[in-house]
Structure formats: structure tokens, C-alpha cells
Design an enzyme around this catalytic site. Sequence first.
Site, PDB file in Angstrom:
ATOM      1  N   GLU A   1       0.829  -1.213   0.000  1.00 31.12           N
ATOM      2  CA  GLU A   1       0.000   0.000   0.000  1.00 31.12           C
ATOM      3  C   GLU A   1       0.861   1.259   0.000  1.00 31.12           C
ATOM      4  OE1 GLU A   1      -2.634   1.610  -0.231  1.00 31.12           O
ATOM      5  OE2 GLU A   1      -4.385   0.342   0.091  1.00 31.12           O
TER       6      GLU A   1
ATOM      7  N   ARG B   1      -7.548   1.168  13.097  1.00 32.43           N
ATOM      8  CA  ARG B   1      -6.167   1.462  12.713  1.00 32.43           C
ATOM      9  C   ARG B   1      -6.203   2.492  11.588  1.00 32.43           C
ATOM     10  NH1 ARG B   1      -5.020  -0.345   7.661  1.00 32.43           N
ATOM     11  NH2 ARG B   1      -5.817  -2.339   6.904  1.00 32.43           N
TER      12      ARG B   1
ATOM     13  N   ASN C   1      -5.419   3.856   7.933  1.00 30.56           N
ATOM     14  CA  ASN C   1      -5.301   3.246   6.613  1.00 30.56           C
ATOM     15  C   ASN C   1      -4.557   4.243   5.727  1.00 30.56           C
ATOM     16  OD1 ASN C   1      -5.722   0.939   4.987  1.00 30.56           O
ATOM     17  ND2 ASN C   1      -7.389   1.970   3.915  1.00 30.56           N
TER      18      ASN C   1
ATOM     19  N   ASP D   1      -9.903  -5.510  10.899  1.00 29.38           N
ATOM     20  CA  ASP D   1     -10.703  -6.489  10.147  1.00 29.38           C
ATOM     21  C   ASP D   1     -10.994  -7.757  10.931  1.00 29.38           C
ATOM     22  OD1 ASP D   1      -8.229  -7.628   9.978  1.00 29.38           O
ATOM     23  OD2 ASP D   1      -8.036  -7.444   7.809  1.00 29.38           O
TER      24      ASP D   1
ATOM     25  N   ASN E   1      -9.795   5.561   2.482  1.00 28.36           N
ATOM     26  CA  ASN E   1      -8.835   5.090   1.491  1.00 28.36           C
ATOM     27  C   ASN E   1      -8.279   6.218   0.638  1.00 28.36           C
ATOM     28  OD1 ASN E   1      -7.374   2.829   0.532  1.00 28.36           O
ATOM     29  ND2 ASN E   1      -9.201   1.566   0.745  1.00 28.36           N
TER      30      ASN E   1
ATOM     31  N   ASP F   1      -9.878   1.582  -4.126  1.00 25.00           N
ATOM     32  CA  ASP F   1      -8.871   1.529  -3.062  1.00 25.00           C
ATOM     33  C   ASP F   1      -8.029   2.801  -3.125  1.00 25.00           C
ATOM     34  OD1 ASP F   1      -6.882   0.710  -1.192  1.00 25.00           O
ATOM     35  OD2 ASP F   1      -7.214  -1.382  -1.680  1.00 25.00           O
TER      36      ASP F   1
END
Length: 310
Positions: free
Chosen positions: A22, A114, A116, A134, A166, A221
Site C-alpha cells: 500500500e 487502525r 489506513n 478487520d 482510502n 482503493d
Amino acid sequence: MASSDNSYQVVQLPSPKAKLGEGPVWDIDTQSLYYVDINTPAVLRYDYGENRTYSAKLAGANFISFIALVAEQPEHFVIGENNRVTLIRWDGRSDEANHVRVLADLGPSQSHVRFNDGKIDPSGRLYAGTMQLDTLGDLFAQKEGQFFRYTNGTMVVQKKNVSISNGLTWDEPFNPLRMYYIDSAALDVKAFDVDANGDLQNETVFYDLRVNGGNPGYVPDGMTSDADGNLYVATWGGSKVMKIDKRSQKLVLEIKIPAEYVTSVAFGGPQMDELFVTTASKDDRPLPAGKLFKVTGLGVKGKRMHKMVM
């Protein structure tokens, strides 16, 4: 109608197989692409000249969700670590990064989330959002996440009731500044005006991914934009990057990636005309899932990525 233009080329780069690659950020100064593997967790650097990727762990981190460059502080980075924002130091080669200090901590009341995605705007301000862990249930059914702007040690809430905070990018130069933002579960790209303080106003839907009102089989995303302001949206579960034209607000190109879970994108390279793409190997998908890719031949250039002003 989206083009199936095949003039671009997709190359797999030498990189570790990421569990959840990511947050790619191109650093012009070092000609490197920095990114993270959220779930390993690790910070990584792809050295363009060496065509090699270095990786480092950070003691005590359960998740490292984004990485940002810091102005006038080489080898220093701001990261999303668990539910806090941290300044770290890494030389880009050794296998350990080191904590410098915590910049902001959401605290025990937010231990179920958390960070992202996070990114720096043209004024050097950090924006970052959160999502529920998750392990706590269906990510798409909850809205425990928030989207923040960092200022002076505080995370200032910009948006609440977010499922999976995101991708974000800005249209610049543009007055007022416009921000594009993705909450994956919303299945769209939102646009906001940004005021002088950096607060978000005038939320609109810029692009809707739904097909006949329903889920297209993947979710948006990470995201970036080119020098013309067109958007490039990674698709989790879609094996592609979508190019959305800024003016028509329509899909104009689908860039096929040989991995199902395409997580984020960033322009880089010596001419800023190569698109780097991170992916995930969710459910232990076989290679090349989780690898880093480079797309050339798109015929566009990206914009220099901004550094955080501390």
C-alpha cells in the site's frame, strides 16, 4: 465507454511478496518509491537505479498503513502505525527502522481502529483516515472509521461514519483546492473544496463505481492523479486501475494488472511518466499477487509528491 488501449506495458518489479502492499510515494530526491506492507508490517523502498527493493521492520508495530516524506529531513518519514501517527528514521537500506517520536495518538477509545491511507497535500499538511480492525467483523457493514487532518499534534476530524478510509489526491493548481477521497464501502470517489485552514467543504460525488446501482464486483482503493488532474483508481478485487477523466468524469481507460487485489498507485520515474502499482496477496493468492508493478507507455506525467512540513 472505457478504452481497452494496449499501448501501455506492465512490468513486475523485483520486490518481496507483500501481504498488503500500500501507500506508494515517489521521492524525486532519491529516485525511489517508498511504500508499506500493512500486515507484515514493513516499510519498503524500491531503488529505481538499482532496480531493487529494500524492506525494514519497525519494533512494536502491528500495522504500518502509510508512509509520507518529510520536508528538509532526509531519512525521516511519517507513518500510520496502529492507531497513531509516528515519525520514524530509516536509511532506506537496513532491515530495521527506528521510532523518533509519536506525533498523534487516537488513544484507548479508538483501539478498535487502525490508520489506513494517508497523504500530504500541496501545503505540506497530512491527511489520514482510519478503519475498523478487520478481525472485528465485516468492514463494509460498519462505519467506525474517520478521516482527519493533522495539525500541531492533533487529528482534526474532517469526516465521520467512514467504513474504510482510502485513496486521496488533490487537483492542483486549482482555486479553491479540490480534494478527491475514497471510502471504499461507498463505491464512489468524492470531491471536496478545501478551505484556507485545510478543512473540507461542499462534498459531492465525482465518480460512482456502481453498475446499475449495484456492486461492480470490486471496490475502489488507493488513488492518484496525473498532471492534467485525471484520476487513477486502484480496484480491490478488480485486477485493474481505472483512469477517470477529470472533465467528463467518465472512465476512459482500464489498466489491467496481473493481480486481483490492486491496492494503490503513484506516478514516478526519472520523467514522472511511470505509474507504480502496489498489490496484495490476500488469502495467500499465488504470485504475482503482492508484487510491485510499473506501468509505462501511458503518455501522461504525474505530479511531484509533497513532503510533510513539520
